[in-house]
Design an enzyme around this catalytic site. Structure first.
Site, PDB file in Angstrom:
ATOM      1  N   ASP A 145       0.840  -1.202   0.000  1.00 58.89           N
ATOM      2  CA  ASP A 145       0.000   0.000   0.000  1.00 58.89           C
ATOM      3  C   ASP A 145       0.872   1.248   0.000  1.00 58.89           C
ATOM      4  OD1 ASP A 145       0.783  -0.367   2.642  1.00 58.89           O
ATOM      5  OD2 ASP A 145      -1.225  -0.870   3.356  1.00 58.89           O
TER       6      ASP A 145
ATOM      7  N   ASN B 227      -9.274  -2.008  12.473  1.00 59.83           N
ATOM      8  CA  ASN B 227     -10.669  -2.107  12.022  1.00 59.83           C
ATOM      9  C   ASN B 227     -10.867  -3.281  11.059  1.00 59.83           C
ATOM     10  OD1 ASN B 227      -9.218  -1.183   9.869  1.00 59.83           O
ATOM     11  ND2 ASN B 227     -10.540   0.552   9.403  1.00 59.83           N
TER      12      ASN B 227
ATOM     13  N   HIS C 103      -8.867  -4.035   8.507  1.00 58.74           N
ATOM     14  CA  HIS C 103      -8.412  -3.842   7.128  1.00 58.74           C
ATOM     15  C   HIS C 103      -7.201  -4.728   6.819  1.00 58.74           C
ATOM     16  CE1 HIS C 103      -5.720  -0.151   8.318  1.00 58.74           C
ATOM     17  NE2 HIS C 103      -4.974  -1.222   8.261  1.00 58.74           N
TER      18      HIS C 103
ATOM     19  N   GLU D   9     -10.176  -0.841   3.319  1.00 56.04           N
ATOM     20  CA  GLU D   9     -10.948  -0.393   4.483  1.00 56.04           C
ATOM     21  C   GLU D   9     -12.355  -0.968   4.440  1.00 56.04           C
ATOM     22  OE1 GLU D   9      -9.361   1.028   6.736  1.00 56.04           O
ATOM     23  OE2 GLU D   9      -8.647   3.029   6.259  1.00 56.04           O
TER      24      GLU D   9
HETATM   25  C1  GLP Z   1      -1.617  -0.229   8.592  1.00 56.17           C
HETATM   26  C2  GLP Z   1      -1.230  -0.766   7.192  1.00 56.17           C
HETATM   27  C3  GLP Z   1      -1.375  -2.251   7.122  1.00 56.17           C
HETATM   28  C4  GLP Z   1      -0.856  -2.849   8.404  1.00 56.17           C
HETATM   29  C5  GLP Z   1      -1.833  -2.526   9.504  1.00 56.17           C
HETATM   30  C6  GLP Z   1      -1.390  -2.984  10.890  1.00 56.17           C
HETATM   31  O1  GLP Z   1      -2.555   0.800   8.504  1.00 56.17           O
HETATM   32  N1  GLP Z   1      -1.939  -0.182   6.090  1.00 56.17           N
HETATM   33  O2  GLP Z   1      -0.687  -2.744   5.991  1.00 56.17           O
HETATM   34  O3  GLP Z   1      -0.724  -4.241   8.260  1.00 56.17           O
HETATM   35  O4  GLP Z   1      -2.195  -1.187   9.500  1.00 56.17           O
HETATM   36  O5  GLP Z   1      -0.322  -2.216  11.382  1.00 56.17           O
HETATM   37  P1  GLP Z   1       0.536  -2.619  12.619  1.00 56.17           P
HETATM   38  O6  GLP Z   1       1.292  -3.835  12.256  1.00 56.17           O
HETATM   39  O7  GLP Z   1       1.448  -1.442  12.886  1.00 56.17           O
HETATM   40  O8  GLP Z   1      -0.407  -2.866  13.744  1.00 56.17           O
END
Ligand code: GLP
Length: 248
Positions: free
Chosen positions: A73, A142, A144, A149
């Protein structure tokens, strides 16, 4: 909808164990398929796995020369060298430590003058690669995946999305405040992620506990995109005890 497949849930003692087991699994796949197409998440959760993987690469457990790496992303409008660029994060955490060369990488260019065309080009590149052999994913608070989303459909392609309040909030900790988080992003689509031949979902910490239960055992719904993992063919969830306590 009836889940068609079983998710392999592996609960590890702590984050260090999760990272070690995750790296062993990924390295095994890279050994078996040196030209694998892999899509890799940023976020905090996979960082330990990437460090372990870099150590394995240094020890020549696998060779990275033929891998094809896809960015998961990107924030819309940021140049690749912006401190908040998710490409930059991917480069520093995964590409450089593994010695992946620029020609092995398919970017999601957040600063493209035509982001919709860039998303189509990305999906074309996934098709040319024969689909993803492996997706290394984290779980958004959430539900995702990438920046798919809620609500996201399993057929959603790679596209530009508006970030939800929950994502703006959770991403604020990366960049020192919500005001520094871009409001839109490009994300690899649900369709290409769910079609990956193997998906490794990494989940760590008590703050992910509720969303993880919903994703694995709740209804399969666009309102929780990760719930579609229940319909995907080969999913391994690596969770630490804080995120999944069988006794709690
Ligand atoms: C972010 C990214 C995701 C990631 C997720 C969890 O917003 N877009 O690709 O896997 O949220 O993040 P984290 O591993 O810091 O909890």
């Amino acid at each position: 909808m009836n889940p068609a497949h079983t998710i392999d849930l592996v609960v590890l003692e702590d984050y260090a164990a999760l990272s070690r087991v995750g790296a062993a699994r990924v390295a095994e796949l890279f050994r078996a398929k040196p030209d694998a197409a892999v899509v890799v998440a940023t976020g905090n959760t996979p960082m330990g796995l990437y460090r372990e993987l870099a150590a394995k690469r240094a020890a020549r457990v696998f060779g990275p020369g033929e891998l094809k790496v896809f960015q998961l992303d990107a924030y819309l409008g940021l140049a690749p060298d912006d401190p908040r660029s998710l490409y930059r994060w991917t480069k520093e955490a995964f590409l450089d430590p593994l010695g992946i060369q620029p020609q092995q990488v398919v970017k999601l260019p957040g600063d493209s003058p035509d982001p919709a065309a860039a998303c189509r080009a990305y999906d074309d590149a996934v098709v040319r690669a024969g689909g993803f052999d492996l997706a290394i994913l984290g779980l958004g608070p959430n539900g995702h995946l990438g920046f798919n989303e809620p609500p996201s459909q399993p057929t959603d392609k790679t596209r530009v999305v508006s970030l939800s309040e929950a994502s703006l909030e959770s991403n604020a900790r990366y960049w020192g405040g919500q005001g520094r988080v871009p409001k839109q992003a490009l994300t690899a689509g649900m369709n290409v992620l769910l079609a990956a031949k193997e998906i490794v979902l990494l989940v760590s910490g008590a703050h992910k506990r509720d969303v993880l239960v919903q994703a694995l055992a709740g209804p399969v719904t666009p309102d929780l995109p990760a719930s579609y993992l229940q319909t995907s063919s080969k999913v391994t969830v690596l969770a630490d005890r804080a995120a999944w306590d069988e006794h709690g």
